[in-house]
Design a protein around this motif. Structure first.
Motif, short mmCIF file in Angstrom:
data_model
loop_
_atom_site.label_atom_id
_atom_site.label_comp_id
_atom_site.label_asym_id
_atom_site.label_seq_id
_atom_site.Cartn_x
_atom_site.Cartn_y
_atom_site.Cartn_z
N THR A 23 0.83 -1.21 0.00
CA THR A 23 0.00 0.00 0.00
C THR A 23 0.86 1.26 0.00
N TRP A 24 2.04 1.20 0.62
CA TRP A 24 2.94 2.36 0.59
C TRP A 24 3.37 2.65 -0.83
N TRP A 25 3.70 1.60 -1.59
CA TRP A 25 4.10 1.78 -2.98
C TRP A 25 2.93 2.26 -3.83
N GLY A 26 1.72 1.78 -3.51
CA GLY A 26 0.54 2.28 -4.21
C GLY A 26 0.31 3.75 -3.93
N THR A 27 0.51 4.15 -2.66
CA THR A 27 0.38 5.57 -2.31
C THR A 27 1.42 6.40 -3.05
N LEU A 28 2.64 5.88 -3.14
CA LEU A 28 3.70 6.58 -3.86
C LEU A 28 3.35 6.75 -5.33
N ALA A 29 2.75 5.72 -5.93
CA ALA A 29 2.35 5.81 -7.34
C ALA A 29 1.25 6.85 -7.53
N PHE A 30 0.28 6.88 -6.60
CA PHE A 30 -0.76 7.92 -6.65
C PHE A 30 -0.15 9.30 -6.56
N MET A 31 0.82 9.45 -5.67
CA MET A 31 1.46 10.75 -5.49
C MET A 31 2.20 11.17 -6.75
N ALA A 32 2.83 10.22 -7.43
CA ALA A 32 3.53 10.54 -8.68
C ALA A 32 2.55 11.01 -9.75
N LEU A 33 1.42 10.31 -9.87
CA LEU A 33 0.41 10.70 -10.86
C LEU A 33 -0.20 12.05 -10.52
N GLU A 34 -0.56 12.23 -9.26
CA GLU A 34 -1.19 13.48 -8.86
C GLU A 34 -0.19 14.64 -8.89
N GLY A 35 1.06 14.34 -8.58
CA GLY A 35 2.09 15.37 -8.68
C GLY A 35 2.25 15.85 -10.11
N MET A 36 2.12 14.93 -11.07
CA MET A 36 2.19 15.32 -12.47
C MET A 36 1.02 16.23 -12.84
N GLY A 37 -0.14 15.97 -12.26
CA GLY A 37 -1.29 16.86 -12.50
C GLY A 37 -1.02 18.26 -12.00
N PHE A 38 -0.42 18.37 -10.81
CA PHE A 38 -0.04 19.68 -10.29
C PHE A 38 0.99 20.35 -11.20
N ALA A 39 1.96 19.57 -11.68
CA ALA A 39 3.00 20.12 -12.55
C ALA A 39 2.42 20.64 -13.86
N ILE A 40 1.47 19.91 -14.42
CA ILE A 40 0.83 20.35 -15.67
C ILE A 40 0.05 21.65 -15.44
N ALA A 41 -0.68 21.72 -14.32
CA ALA A 41 -1.44 22.93 -14.01
C ALA A 41 -0.50 24.12 -13.79
N ALA A 42 0.60 23.90 -13.06
CA ALA A 42 1.56 24.98 -12.83
C ALA A 42 2.24 25.39 -14.13
N GLY A 43 2.54 24.41 -14.98
CA GLY A 43 3.15 24.72 -16.27
C GLY A 43 2.23 25.54 -17.15
N SER A 44 0.94 25.21 -17.13
CA SER A 44 -0.03 25.99 -17.90
C SER A 44 -0.13 27.42 -17.38
N TYR A 45 -0.09 27.56 -16.07
CA TYR A 45 -0.14 28.90 -15.46
C TYR A 45 1.09 29.72 -15.86
N LEU A 46 2.26 29.09 -15.81
CA LEU A 46 3.50 29.80 -16.18
C LEU A 46 3.53 30.14 -17.67
N TYR A 47 2.99 29.25 -18.50
CA TYR A 47 2.91 29.53 -19.93
C TYR A 47 2.01 30.72 -20.19
N LEU A 48 0.89 30.79 -19.47
CA LEU A 48 -0.01 31.93 -19.60
C LEU A 48 0.69 33.21 -19.16
N ALA A 49 1.49 33.12 -18.10
CA ALA A 49 2.23 34.30 -17.63
C ALA A 49 3.24 34.75 -18.66
#
Length: 201
Positions: A23-49
Motif C-alpha cells: 500500500t505504501w508503494w501504491g500511495t507513492l504511485a498515486f502521489m507521482a500521478l497526482e504530482g504530475m497533474g499539479f506540474a501540468i497545471a503549474a506549467g499551464s499557469y506559467l505559460y499563460l504568464a
C-alpha cells in the motif's frame, strides 16, 4: 525419496510499515500521478504568464491572507503528523487515537479557511484564462485536502472499533501520514504561484 527444505515462517510479522508494504508503494504511485497533474497545471499557469506580460490580466491581485493562513496551518500540522507516525510504528493504540483526532481537526481547519480563499482570489473561474488557472490549481489542491481528510476521518473511526485490533491499521496510519506530507509539500509552490508571483511581476 527427495526431501524438500522447509523454513518456519510463523514468526514473521503479519504486517509492516513504509516501503515494506504494497500500500505504501501504491500511495507513492498515486502521489507521482497526482504530482504530475499539479506540474501540468503549474506549467499551464506559467505559460499563460509568459504569453501575457501585463498581469494579472486586468484582475486585482489575490488577497494572500487566507492562503497564508492555510499555509501556516499545513506547516504546523507536520509536527503532530510525524509524532503520529512514530506512535503508529510502535503500535501504541491510545497515542494513535489521540493523534488521529488531532490530525482530523488539523485537516478540517484548512478546509474551513479554504472556503474563504476562493473568493479572496478576486476573480471568477470563468472571467478569463488567468482566473481559470487560479481556480484549477486551488481546486486541485482542495480535492487532495478533502481526500486525505476523509481518509483520516475513516481511519480515526476504525481505530475506535474492533477493526483497530488488526496491526495493519497502524500501517494504514503510516501511509496516511505519508500522503499528508505530500498534500503539504505540493501546496507550497502553488501558494507561491498564486499569491506571490503576481506581486513579483
Amino acid at each position: 525419496m527427495k526431501q524438500r527444505p522447509a523454513v518456519d515462517l510463523s514468526e514473521l510479522p503479519t504486517f509492516g510499515h513504509g516501503p515494506r508494504t504494497p500500500t505504501w508503494w501504491g500511495t507513492l504511485a498515486f502521489m507521482a500521478l497526482e504530482g504530475m497533474g499539479f506540474a501540468i497545471a503549474a506549467g499551464s499557469y506559467l505559460y499563460l504568464a509568459y504569453l501575457t506580460p501585463q498581469r494579472p490580466l486586468s484582475a486585482p491581485t489575490p488577497n494572500h491572507w487566507p492562503g497564508t493562513i492555510v499555509t501556516l496551518l499545513l506547516l504546523a500540522s507536520l509536527v503532530p503528523n510525524h509524532i503520529l507516525k512514530r506512535h503508529a510504528e510502535a503500535c501504541e493504540m491510545l497515542p494513535v487515537r489521540i493523534g488521529l483526532v488531532v490530525m482530523s481537526l488539523l485537516g478540517i481547519a484548512p478546509l474551513v479557511v479554504r472556503w474563504f480563499e476562493f473568493p479572496a482570489l478576486n476573480i471568477y473561474w470563468d472571467t478569463n484564462a488567468y482566473g481559470s488557472m487560479l481556480w484549477v490549481m486551488l481546486g486541485l489542491h482542495t480535492a487532495h485536502l478533502i481526500t486525505d481528510v476523509g481518509d483520516t476521518l475513516v481511519l480515526t473511526a476504525l481505530m475506535f472499533t474492533r477493526h483497530a485490533n488488526s496491526g495493519r491499521r497502524f500501517a494504514d496510519v503510516g501511509d496516511n501520514v505519508f500522503y499528508w506530507d505530500f498534500v503539504v509539500v505540493t501546496w507550497i509552490p502553488i501558494y507561491l504561484l498564486i499569491y506571490w508571483m503576481p506581486r513579483l511581476d
